[in-house]
Structure formats: structure tokens, C-alpha cells
Design a protein around this motif. Sequence first.
Motif, PDB file in Angstrom:
ATOM      1  N   GLY A   1       0.814  -1.211   0.000  1.00  0.00           N
ATOM      2  CA  GLY A   1       0.000   0.000   0.000  1.00  0.00           C
ATOM      3  C   GLY A   1       0.844   1.256   0.000  1.00  0.00           C
ATOM      4  O   GLY A   1       2.078   1.210   0.036  1.00  0.00           O
ATOM      5  N   SER A   2       0.164   2.377   0.020  1.00  0.00           N
ATOM      6  CA  SER A   2       0.862   3.663   0.031  1.00  0.00           C
ATOM      7  C   SER A   2       1.323   4.033   1.435  1.00  0.00           C
ATOM      8  O   SER A   2       2.247   4.828   1.591  1.00  0.00           O
ATOM      9  CB  SER A   2      -0.064   4.760  -0.500  1.00  0.00           C
ATOM     10  OG  SER A   2      -1.116   5.017   0.430  1.00  0.00           O
ATOM     11  N   GLY A   3       0.648   3.503   2.450  1.00  0.00           N
ATOM     12  CA  GLY A   3       0.979   3.873   3.819  1.00  0.00           C
ATOM     13  C   GLY A   3       0.570   5.298   4.146  1.00  0.00           C
ATOM     14  O   GLY A   3       0.965   5.849   5.163  1.00  0.00           O
ATOM     15  N   ALA A   4      -0.243   5.900   3.291  1.00  0.00           N
ATOM     16  CA  ALA A   4      -0.611   7.308   3.441  1.00  0.00           C
ATOM     17  C   ALA A   4      -1.610   7.552   4.567  1.00  0.00           C
ATOM     18  O   ALA A   4      -1.710   8.658   5.072  1.00  0.00           O
ATOM     19  CB  ALA A   4      -1.184   7.839   2.124  1.00  0.00           C
ATOM     20  N   GLY A   5      -2.359   6.542   4.942  1.00  0.00           N
ATOM     21  CA  GLY A   5      -3.335   6.702   6.014  1.00  0.00           C
ATOM     22  C   GLY A   5      -3.051   5.721   7.125  1.00  0.00           C
ATOM     23  O   GLY A   5      -1.990   5.110   7.182  1.00  0.00           O
ATOM     24  N   THR A   6      -4.005   5.574   8.000  1.00  0.00           N
ATOM     25  CA  THR A   6      -3.883   4.561   9.036  1.00  0.00           C
ATOM     26  C   THR A   6      -4.303   3.220   8.422  1.00  0.00           C
ATOM     27  O   THR A   6      -4.670   3.161   7.262  1.00  0.00           O
ATOM     28  CB  THR A   6      -4.736   4.929  10.268  1.00  0.00           C
ATOM     29  OG1 THR A   6      -4.412   4.056  11.345  1.00  0.00           O
ATOM     30  CG2 THR A   6      -6.223   4.857   9.979  1.00  0.00           C
ATOM     31  N   ASN A   7      -4.207   2.160   9.186  1.00  0.00           N
ATOM     32  CA  ASN A   7      -4.640   0.865   8.681  1.00  0.00           C
ATOM     33  C   ASN A   7      -5.398   0.128   9.787  1.00  0.00           C
ATOM     34  O   ASN A   7      -5.330   0.518  10.957  1.00  0.00           O
ATOM     35  CB  ASN A   7      -3.451   0.055   8.128  1.00  0.00           C
ATOM     36  CG  ASN A   7      -2.402  -0.221   9.168  1.00  0.00           C
ATOM     37  OD1 ASN A   7      -2.653  -0.900  10.151  1.00  0.00           O
ATOM     38  ND2 ASN A   7      -1.201   0.308   8.954  1.00  0.00           N
ATOM     39  N   PRO A   8      -6.145  -0.894   9.439  1.00  0.00           N
ATOM     40  CA  PRO A   8      -6.951  -1.597  10.438  1.00  0.00           C
ATOM     41  C   PRO A   8      -6.137  -2.139  11.612  1.00  0.00           C
ATOM     42  O   PRO A   8      -6.626  -2.165  12.741  1.00  0.00           O
ATOM     43  CB  PRO A   8      -7.604  -2.729   9.647  1.00  0.00           C
ATOM     44  CG  PRO A   8      -7.692  -2.204   8.261  1.00  0.00           C
ATOM     45  CD  PRO A   8      -6.428  -1.397   8.080  1.00  0.00           C
ATOM     46  N   GLU A   9      -4.904  -2.550  11.357  1.00  0.00           N
ATOM     47  CA  GLU A   9      -4.079  -3.076  12.444  1.00  0.00           C
ATOM     48  C   GLU A   9      -3.737  -1.985  13.453  1.00  0.00           C
ATOM     49  O   GLU A   9      -3.714  -2.231  14.658  1.00  0.00           O
ATOM     50  CB  GLU A   9      -2.816  -3.732  11.884  1.00  0.00           C
ATOM     51  CG  GLU A   9      -3.103  -4.987  11.074  1.00  0.00           C
ATOM     52  CD  GLU A   9      -3.769  -4.712   9.725  1.00  0.00           C
ATOM     53  OE1 GLU A   9      -4.668  -5.492   9.346  1.00  0.00           O
ATOM     54  OE2 GLU A   9      -3.408  -3.715   9.045  1.00  0.00           O
ATOM     55  N   GLN A  10      -3.474  -0.777  12.982  1.00  0.00           N
ATOM     56  CA  GLN A  10      -3.213   0.338  13.896  1.00  0.00           C
ATOM     57  C   GLN A  10      -4.450   0.660  14.717  1.00  0.00           C
ATOM     58  O   GLN A  10      -4.354   0.922  15.927  1.00  0.00           O
ATOM     59  CB  GLN A  10      -2.770   1.581  13.125  1.00  0.00           C
ATOM     60  CG  GLN A  10      -1.392   1.463  12.523  1.00  0.00           C
ATOM     61  CD  GLN A  10      -1.072   2.627  11.595  1.00  0.00           C
ATOM     62  OE1 GLN A  10      -1.928   3.071  10.829  1.00  0.00           O
ATOM     63  NE2 GLN A  10       0.147   3.110  11.674  1.00  0.00           N
ATOM     64  N   LEU A  11      -5.604   0.642  14.078  1.00  0.00           N
ATOM     65  CA  LEU A  11      -6.843   0.931  14.795  1.00  0.00           C
ATOM     66  C   LEU A  11      -7.124  -0.145  15.842  1.00  0.00           C
ATOM     67  O   LEU A  11      -7.522   0.161  16.974  1.00  0.00           O
ATOM     68  CB  LEU A  11      -8.004   1.042  13.805  1.00  0.00           C
ATOM     69  CG  LEU A  11      -7.913   2.215  12.827  1.00  0.00           C
ATOM     70  CD1 LEU A  11      -8.964   2.079  11.736  1.00  0.00           C
ATOM     71  CD2 LEU A  11      -8.047   3.548  13.549  1.00  0.00           C
ATOM     72  N   PHE A  12      -6.880  -1.404  15.490  1.00  0.00           N
ATOM     73  CA  PHE A  12      -7.070  -2.498  16.441  1.00  0.00           C
ATOM     74  C   PHE A  12      -6.082  -2.369  17.604  1.00  0.00           C
ATOM     75  O   PHE A  12      -6.455  -2.554  18.766  1.00  0.00           O
ATOM     76  CB  PHE A  12      -6.912  -3.849  15.736  1.00  0.00           C
ATOM     77  CG  PHE A  12      -7.238  -5.024  16.601  1.00  0.00           C
ATOM     78  CD1 PHE A  12      -8.550  -5.319  16.946  1.00  0.00           C
ATOM     79  CD2 PHE A  12      -6.239  -5.853  17.081  1.00  0.00           C
ATOM     80  CE1 PHE A  12      -8.856  -6.414  17.755  1.00  0.00           C
ATOM     81  CE2 PHE A  12      -6.540  -6.950  17.881  1.00  0.00           C
ATOM     82  CZ  PHE A  12      -7.847  -7.224  18.224  1.00  0.00           C
ATOM     83  N   ALA A  13      -4.829  -2.049  17.295  1.00  0.00           N
ATOM     84  CA  ALA A  13      -3.809  -1.878  18.334  1.00  0.00           C
ATOM     85  C   ALA A  13      -4.192  -0.756  19.297  1.00  0.00           C
ATOM     86  O   ALA A  13      -4.050  -0.894  20.516  1.00  0.00           O
ATOM     87  CB  ALA A  13      -2.445  -1.609  17.700  1.00  0.00           C
ATOM     88  N   ALA A  14      -4.687   0.343  18.761  1.00  0.00           N
ATOM     89  CA  ALA A  14      -5.083   1.477  19.609  1.00  0.00           C
ATOM     90  C   ALA A  14      -6.230   1.086  20.535  1.00  0.00           C
ATOM     91  O   ALA A  14      -6.209   1.377  21.744  1.00  0.00           O
ATOM     92  CB  ALA A  14      -5.474   2.669  18.740  1.00  0.00           C
ATOM     93  N   GLY A  15      -7.235   0.422  19.979  1.00  0.00           N
ATOM     94  CA  GLY A  15      -8.366  -0.004  20.794  1.00  0.00           C
ATOM     95  C   GLY A  15      -7.975  -1.019  21.853  1.00  0.00           C
ATOM     96  O   GLY A  15      -8.391  -0.916  23.016  1.00  0.00           O
ATOM     97  N   TYR A  16      -7.145  -1.977  21.468  1.00  0.00           N
ATOM     98  CA  TYR A  16      -6.724  -3.018  22.408  1.00  0.00           C
ATOM     99  C   TYR A  16      -5.884  -2.404  23.533  1.00  0.00           C
ATOM    100  O   TYR A  16      -6.090  -2.713  24.710  1.00  0.00           O
ATOM    101  CB  TYR A  16      -5.940  -4.106  21.675  1.00  0.00           C
ATOM    102  CG  TYR A  16      -5.943  -5.476  22.327  1.00  0.00           C
ATOM    103  CD1 TYR A  16      -6.105  -5.660  23.695  1.00  0.00           C
ATOM    104  CD2 TYR A  16      -5.764  -6.615  21.555  1.00  0.00           C
ATOM    105  CE1 TYR A  16      -6.098  -6.925  24.269  1.00  0.00           C
ATOM    106  CE2 TYR A  16      -5.751  -7.887  22.116  1.00  0.00           C
ATOM    107  CZ  TYR A  16      -5.916  -8.030  23.477  1.00  0.00           C
ATOM    108  OH  TYR A  16      -5.905  -9.278  24.044  1.00  0.00           O
ATOM    109  N   ALA A  17      -4.958  -1.521  23.191  1.00  0.00           N
ATOM    110  CA  ALA A  17      -4.112  -0.886  24.208  1.00  0.00           C
ATOM    111  C   ALA A  17      -4.959  -0.100  25.208  1.00  0.00           C
ATOM    112  O   ALA A  17      -4.754  -0.196  26.427  1.00  0.00           O
ATOM    113  CB  ALA A  17      -3.070   0.015  23.551  1.00  0.00           C
ATOM    114  N   ALA A  18      -5.911   0.668  24.716  1.00  0.00           N
ATOM    115  CA  ALA A  18      -6.759   1.465  25.602  1.00  0.00           C
ATOM    116  C   ALA A  18      -7.621   0.573  26.488  1.00  0.00           C
ATOM    117  O   ALA A  18      -7.751   0.812  27.699  1.00  0.00           O
ATOM    118  CB  ALA A  18      -7.641   2.400  24.779  1.00  0.00           C
ATOM    119  N   CYS A  19      -8.204  -0.455  25.904  1.00  0.00           N
ATOM    120  CA  CYS A  19      -9.049  -1.373  26.655  1.00  0.00           C
ATOM    121  C   CYS A  19      -8.232  -2.118  27.717  1.00  0.00           C
ATOM    122  O   CYS A  19      -8.653  -2.243  28.864  1.00  0.00           O
ATOM    123  CB  CYS A  19      -9.718  -2.358  25.698  1.00  0.00           C
ATOM    124  SG  CYS A  19     -10.988  -3.367  26.477  1.00  0.00           S
TER     125      CYS A  19
END
Length: 141
Positions: free
Chosen positions: A43-61
Motif C-alpha cells: 500500500g501507500s501507507g498514506a493513512g492509518t490501517n486496520p491493524e493500527q486501529l485495532f492496536a489502539a483499541g486493544y491498548a486502551a481497553c
Amino acid sequence: MAIQQSDVKYTAIATAENGRDGRVATDDGQLDAVVNPPKEMGGSGAGTNPEQLFAAGYAACFQGALGVVARNEKVDITGSLVTAEVGIGANDDGFGIIVAIKGAIPTVDTETAKALLEKAHQVCPYSKATRGNIEVSLTVA
């Protein structure tokens, strides 16, 4: 025991457009992100990705679960940090993920920190949801 509809306190709503190469947004407008595969996956890496979103949610939880455990045990975890590393790679039937949870708890010794992380892993909703489905490792940072 499974959660019953009558027990639901909050429901998050997010909509994705064009999958891993598009956009994802929550209904309340608090999150509106461009989603692109990482460069490592073509990919371009220009945005976020589902793994980053999952990591953020898991870390906060997980941090929240750690706080619950610490309060119940009357342990001070001031200054603690939880980092979730989410990896994605090919497996026998497509792709799978793995998670590494790293907890830094500067107010306690390593043995106590490890015990707190293990207990948090038993009560964290993300850990419960993924238990038996993905590999999750716990490390004291």
C-alpha cells in the motif's frame, strides 16, 4: 457467559468505505480516517490501517482492565503504559493477526507487574473476544 442484548451499555458504530484502501468513520464524527495498507503490504501507507486501529483499541481497553485489577488489589499503577503491537501475515487460509501486549508499570517490581498483566488479560474485553482465536503475548516492559 455471553453478553445479552439487555446488558449492552454502549454501542460503537463505524462505517468503512472501500475496505483497506478507503475511509473509515464513526457515526458521531469523532473518528474519520483515511485507511490504506502499509507499505510492507503493497500500500501507500498514506493513512492509518486496520491493524493500527485495532492496536489502539486493544491498548486502551487493556489499560482500562489493568486499572480495574490494580484498584481491586489496591496497587498503585501511576505512570503505567500499555502498548499493543498488532502483526499481520499470511496463514493457511489467508491472513491472520498476532498481538504483543507490553506493560510498563514503574511503581511495582517485575513479578508484580507480570501478575497484574495476567489478571488484566483475564478481564479485558478485547482479550476475552480474541481468546483462542489469535496469539497474544504479555511482556513487562
